[in-house]
Enzyme design. Structure first.
Site: not given
Lengths: 376, 86
Positions: B24-25
């Protein structure tokens, strides 16, 4: 050993306090010194802005005096850095004072930059500053019904915000009895509803149950004079209330000193050293690491770095790497929440949301101040 | 995490996004952000340990109208090279 910390947000504050506790004896004897430079005498609990934007947390609940959060041995100056002279181990501040160091930690953070997308600042509301969160609350409480659009820029701080703002707004309108007059349209830059695949799949089921329309591969390029969003992919989105998660930038002082493109500094993912520098470290949103820009990232980086900086003084060597750990709460409405925890080697496996995690998040909103003091 | 190399076109630059082991991202979001920082004709090489990158990056590249250069797998790592076309 003199440690200079530039930035008094979550990362800088946890680092300073954690390091001060580890070096208590050295600080009292004068063998160590910790100095912090900040642009403000106030410390904001940034995650609280989500609640401010729906009228559930007043602005004064978001702040504490920064000096009150710091261990007494830490020298604190409200005097932002202006010039980084890394070759000579010096930082010059706005007031003109020059601070030397043995170890420098840069933790200046990031900021929402809606102005980088034409029309976005003028035609959308967001919850990334106190002023914007209050404006969002005004627009939300005056909203009588219609289409709510959610658009997301990259990169952005707090990766759970796109989902959370959708869930909490949905429940807010439901409580006001106008849910049947509100249509949500959630958009996201990549091909699913969230970066984390299991979170995206969970959100897909939740949004389907709640009747929320979605479009993926949706990257805003501009908002026109009529408030219509246009994307790089050729899509359009019309709405009556546009909620944005603006693209973010690092702080201007980082760009002004040529420390990193877009204000993000090239950083080693394990040691947290600035690339090419042996005594300069970077934590929190200021790094260019491909990991979440979130308070918990800054928190875990700060803990690892404090341990290493103390070890450098006591053992002459660092003792551990940052493992990529991130922990994010996910508010799934007004009374349910879950969380995602992961690191470089372990993917997230979020559980179904429940009330207990929501109430723990509510408690954490107060426990944060203990966290900033390095106690939690 | 960007590293500068020479692209397949000797006049173009190639930057490397090392997104190995990150969730993440994620690699595609990093690519979207980095694409805004480079010039038309320059290349980006994404290193990813997420098998999905081999399909979701080309999907976005094709939808927006940039160019895929190559996708290769070396051990557990996918190397996806793209070129900014507009």
């Amino acid at each position: 050993m003199k440690t200079l910390i530039v930035g008094g947000g979550m990362g800088g504050t946890i680092l300073a306090n954690n390091l001060a506790r580890r070096l208590g004896r050295e600080l009292r004897s004068g063998k160590a010194q910790i100095t912090m430079l900040s642009a403000s005498d106030q410390h904001m609990y940034q995650p609280g802005l989500l609640y401010t934007s729906i009228g559930r947390m007043a602005p004064d609940e978001l702040y504490r005096d920064q000096a009150s959060l710091l261990e007494p041995e830490i020298e604190f100056h409200v005097d932002p850095a202006v010039t980084f002279d890394l070759d000579n181990n010096r930082v010059v501040t706005k007031s003109g004072k020059s601070h030397g160091y043995d170890q420098l930690v840069i933790a200046t953070g990031s900021r929402a930059a809606p102005e980088t997308v034409p029309g976005l600042a003028e035609h959308s509301v967001n919850c990334y500053t106190e002023q914007n969160a209050l404006e969002m609350w005004r627009r939300v409480r005056e909203f009588k019904g219609g289409k709510v659009g959610i658009v997301v820029g990259v990169p952005h701080k707090c990766p759970m915000i796109p989902l959370e703002v959708t869930f909490v707004l949905h429940d807010y309108f439901k409580d006001r009895g106008i849910a049947d007059k509100v249509q949500f349209h959630y958009t996201y830059p990549i091909g699913r509803l969230h970066s984390l695949e299991p979170v995206g799949k969970w959100a897909e089921r939740e949004f389907a149950r709640m009747g929320i329309q979605t479009t993926t591969l949706f990257n805003i390029s501009e908002v026109d004079g009529e408030g219509v969003v246009h994307t790089e992919e050729g899509e359009k989105l019309e709405s009556d209330l546009l909620i944005s998660v603006p693209p973010h930038k690092g702080m201007q002082v980082i760009e002004d000193n040529n420390l990193g493109a877009n204000g993000f500094i090239p950083t080693d993912r394990l040691s947290l050293k600035m690339e090419g520098r042996d005594n300069v470290y970077v934590i929190g949103d200021t790094t260019n690491l491909p990991i979440s820009k979130a308070g918990s990232t800054a928190h875990f980086e700060a803990e690892a770095l404090a341990e290493n900086l103390a070890a450098l003084m006591k053992f002459g060597e660092p003792v551990r790497d940052y493992d990529g750990k991130v922990f994010c709460f996910i508010e799934a409405g007004k009374d349910r929440a879950t969380y995602a925890m992961f690191d470089y080697n372990n993917p997230p496996a979020p559980k179904a949301p429940n009330k207990a995690v929501h109430w723990f998040k509510m408690a954490y909103n107060q426990l944060y101040w203990a966290s900033a003091r390095g106690l939690l | 995490m960007l590293e500068l190399l020479r692209g397949t076109d000797p006049m173009a630059e190639r930057k490397v996004i090392d997104a190995r082991g990150t969730y993440c991202p994620g690699p595609l979001m990093e690519l979207i952000a980095a694409m805004k920082q480079i010039e038309v004709g320059d290349e980006l090489e994404v290193l990813s340990t997420d098998e999905g990158s081999a399909s979701d990056i080309p999907e976005w590249i094709n939808k927006v109208g940039h160019e895929m250069v190559e996708t290769t797998q070396q051990g557990d790592v996918w190397h996806v090279v793209v070129r900014k076309a507009k």
